[in-house]
Design a protein around this motif. Structure first.
Motif, PDB file in Angstrom:
ATOM      1  N   ALA A 184     -15.200  37.406  67.551  1.00 44.13           N
ATOM      2  CA  ALA A 184     -14.885  36.090  66.985  1.00 44.13           C
ATOM      3  C   ALA A 184     -16.112  35.386  66.390  1.00 44.13           C
ATOM      4  O   ALA A 184     -15.978  34.531  65.529  1.00 44.13           O
ATOM      5  CB  ALA A 184     -14.269  35.207  68.065  1.00 44.13           C
ATOM      6  N   PHE A 185     -17.279  35.780  66.868  1.00 45.63           N
ATOM      7  CA  PHE A 185     -18.470  35.059  66.410  1.00 45.63           C
ATOM      8  C   PHE A 185     -19.378  35.899  65.522  1.00 45.63           C
ATOM      9  O   PHE A 185     -20.496  35.517  65.231  1.00 45.63           O
ATOM     10  CB  PHE A 185     -19.252  34.526  67.628  1.00 45.63           C
ATOM     11  CG  PHE A 185     -18.404  33.688  68.528  1.00 45.63           C
ATOM     12  CD1 PHE A 185     -18.066  32.403  68.139  1.00 45.63           C
ATOM     13  CD2 PHE A 185     -17.902  34.190  69.712  1.00 45.63           C
ATOM     14  CE1 PHE A 185     -17.239  31.620  68.935  1.00 45.63           C
ATOM     15  CE2 PHE A 185     -17.075  33.421  70.513  1.00 45.63           C
ATOM     16  CZ  PHE A 185     -16.741  32.130  70.128  1.00 45.63           C
ATOM     17  N   ASP A 186     -18.879  37.047  65.119  1.00 46.06           N
ATOM     18  CA  ASP A 186     -19.721  37.909  64.290  1.00 46.06           C
ATOM     19  C   ASP A 186     -19.424  37.698  62.810  1.00 46.06           C
ATOM     20  O   ASP A 186     -18.294  37.469  62.424  1.00 46.06           O
ATOM     21  CB  ASP A 186     -19.517  39.376  64.672  1.00 46.06           C
ATOM     22  CG  ASP A 186     -19.943  39.618  66.114  1.00 46.06           C
ATOM     23  OD1 ASP A 186     -20.995  39.069  66.488  1.00 46.06           O
ATOM     24  OD2 ASP A 186     -19.213  40.302  66.853  1.00 46.06           O
ATOM     25  N   TYR A 187     -20.424  37.817  62.029  1.00 45.19           N
ATOM     26  CA  TYR A 187     -20.370  37.625  60.569  1.00 45.19           C
ATOM     27  C   TYR A 187     -19.762  36.265  60.203  1.00 45.19           C
ATOM     28  O   TYR A 187     -19.053  36.148  59.206  1.00 45.19           O
ATOM     29  CB  TYR A 187     -19.547  38.702  59.856  1.00 45.19           C
ATOM     30  CG  TYR A 187     -19.737  40.079  60.391  1.00 45.19           C
ATOM     31  CD1 TYR A 187     -20.960  40.721  60.228  1.00 45.19           C
ATOM     32  CD2 TYR A 187     -18.714  40.730  61.074  1.00 45.19           C
ATOM     33  CE1 TYR A 187     -21.146  41.983  60.729  1.00 45.19           C
ATOM     34  CE2 TYR A 187     -18.893  42.007  61.563  1.00 45.19           C
ATOM     35  CZ  TYR A 187     -20.114  42.628  61.403  1.00 45.19           C
ATOM     36  OH  TYR A 187     -20.288  43.877  61.890  1.00 45.19           O
ATOM     37  N   VAL A 188     -19.999  35.286  61.036  1.00 47.76           N
ATOM     38  CA  VAL A 188     -19.440  33.963  60.753  1.00 47.76           C
ATOM     39  C   VAL A 188     -20.231  33.327  59.619  1.00 47.76           C
ATOM     40  O   VAL A 188     -21.444  33.186  59.697  1.00 47.76           O
ATOM     41  CB  VAL A 188     -19.487  33.083  62.020  1.00 47.76           C
ATOM     42  CG1 VAL A 188     -19.173  31.640  61.682  1.00 47.76           C
ATOM     43  CG2 VAL A 188     -18.481  33.608  63.035  1.00 47.76           C
ATOM     44  N   GLY A 189     -19.522  32.981  58.576  1.00 41.92           N
ATOM     45  CA  GLY A 189     -20.178  32.387  57.416  1.00 41.92           C
ATOM     46  C   GLY A 189     -19.889  30.905  57.305  1.00 41.92           C
ATOM     47  O   GLY A 189     -19.617  30.236  58.307  1.00 41.92           O
ATOM     48  N   ALA A 190     -19.949  30.396  56.070  1.00 42.84           N
ATOM     49  CA  ALA A 190     -19.708  28.966  55.854  1.00 42.84           C
ATOM     50  C   ALA A 190     -18.666  28.791  54.753  1.00 42.84           C
ATOM     51  O   ALA A 190     -18.684  29.515  53.756  1.00 42.84           O
ATOM     52  CB  ALA A 190     -21.010  28.301  55.439  1.00 42.84           C
TER      53      ALA A 190
END
Ligand code: DGY
Length: 322
Positions: free
Chosen positions: A137-143
């Motif tokens: 869920a928190f990997d490759y989190v962008g904007a």
């Protein structure tokens, strides 16, 4: 009028054919940029020079060109040429604006999307065989971009075209330039003029579209990065020297800002030991803002036309100053 031409890099066949009809031409095919000593020896007896942004055409070099009548650069930027000195020597300088506006604005957008969505970083994860370990869920989190503020520095041709793209992405647009553009242009682009200070402090993304001049030299240094949002991203498709690269590398490493996407560098090409290369939160492109098939062909056409005009003592289609 015939003469001798030197090209610091080859161009498209149609352009070379056109040049060969009129001139004796020689092309550098070795490393980029051509070593200064080699260029100095080549420029001595040529009437025209075709060069690229990574070639430093300074006073010392121009002085060697005793027969030189025109310098035609395959680029919109001309900060690599001492245009003042060329003018003094009555040497014409041609460049290639307009035709590369869309391609360069697209490149800024590509960098914006890439760094905000961590695409190149993800590509590295796959190629390094790490996808199986990194996928939660928190990997490759962008904007997100929608509703975010983009600060555009310089609302000239490329800056304005980039603003159109940002508007389509439903971003809020702030801009700063030497002077505000017309109210109608502001309205069309949905862009608001702000001070440089406001631009850097209020933007989630800052995209640079100003030329490199005395005023913009290393404008983006640690003092500016500290004022930017910690979550902010910096995009640069104009000229590398507008940024203090050592400071940017430090700012990215210490997470003073979130990331950067760069197509231009202080000294090009950068080498593999450059501090940027070790960082994950930066996307690096090898100065390919204008690099689409269609645009590059149009640039070649103008470069040759500029050269032909300049060699005949006429003003190039796009001419710097003289
Ligand atoms: C130029 O031509 O000067 C631009 O940097 C294109 O990328």
């Amino acid at each position: 009028m015939g003469g001798k031409i030197f090209l610091t890099r080859t161009l498209h066949d149609f352009a070379l054919k056109e040049l060969r009809k009129k001139y004796q031409i020689e092309i550098h095919s070795g490393k980029i940029p051509i070593p200064k000593t080699k260029l100095r020896s080549k420029i001595k007896d040529v009437d025209g020079l075709i060069c690229f942004p990574y070639d430093n055409i300074d006073e010392e070099l121009i002085k060697e060109g005793k027969n030189l009548r025109v310098i035609s650069t395959y680029s919109v930027g001309f900060d690599h040429i001492d245009t003042e000195f060329a003018k003094k020597k009555k040497i014409r300088v041609g460049y290639t604006p307009e035709v590369l506006t869309d391609a360069t604005a697209d490149m800024a957008l590509a960098l914006l999307l890439d760094i905000s969505r961590r695409m190149t970083e993800g590509d590295r994860v796959i190629r390094n065989g790490k996808w199986k370990e990194v996928y939660g869920a928190f990997d490759y989190v962008g904007a997100d971009l929608q509703g975010k503020t983009i600060g555009i520095l310089g609302l000239g041709r490329i800056g304005s075209t980039f603003a159109k793209r940002a508007k389509a992405l439903e971003m809020k647009i702030l801009y700063h330039s030497r002077k505000p553009v017309s109210k109608s242009k502001e309205k069309t682009l949905n862009a608001k003029y702000v001070s440089f200070e406001k631009l850097i402090t209020q933007s989630d993304f800052v995209s640079i579209h100003v030329p490199h001049t005395k005023e913009t030299d290393r404008l983006f240094g640690m003092d500016v990065f500290r004022k930017m949002k910690k979550s902010a991203f910096l995009i640069n498709t104009s000229r590398g020297k507008v940024i203090d690269e050592r400071d940017l590398a430090k700012a990215l490493k210490k997470k003073v800002i979130a990331g950067a996407g760069l197509d231009v560098f202080e000294k090009e090409p950068i080498d593999e030991n450059h501090p940027f290369v070790k960082l994950q939160n930066i996307v690096l492109a090898p100065h390919i803002g204008s690099s689409t098939k269609e645009t590059r062909m149009k640039m070649a056409e103008i470069t040759v036309k500029n050269l032909n005009l300049g060699i005949n003592g006429k003003r190039p289609i796009y001419s710097v100053g003289y």
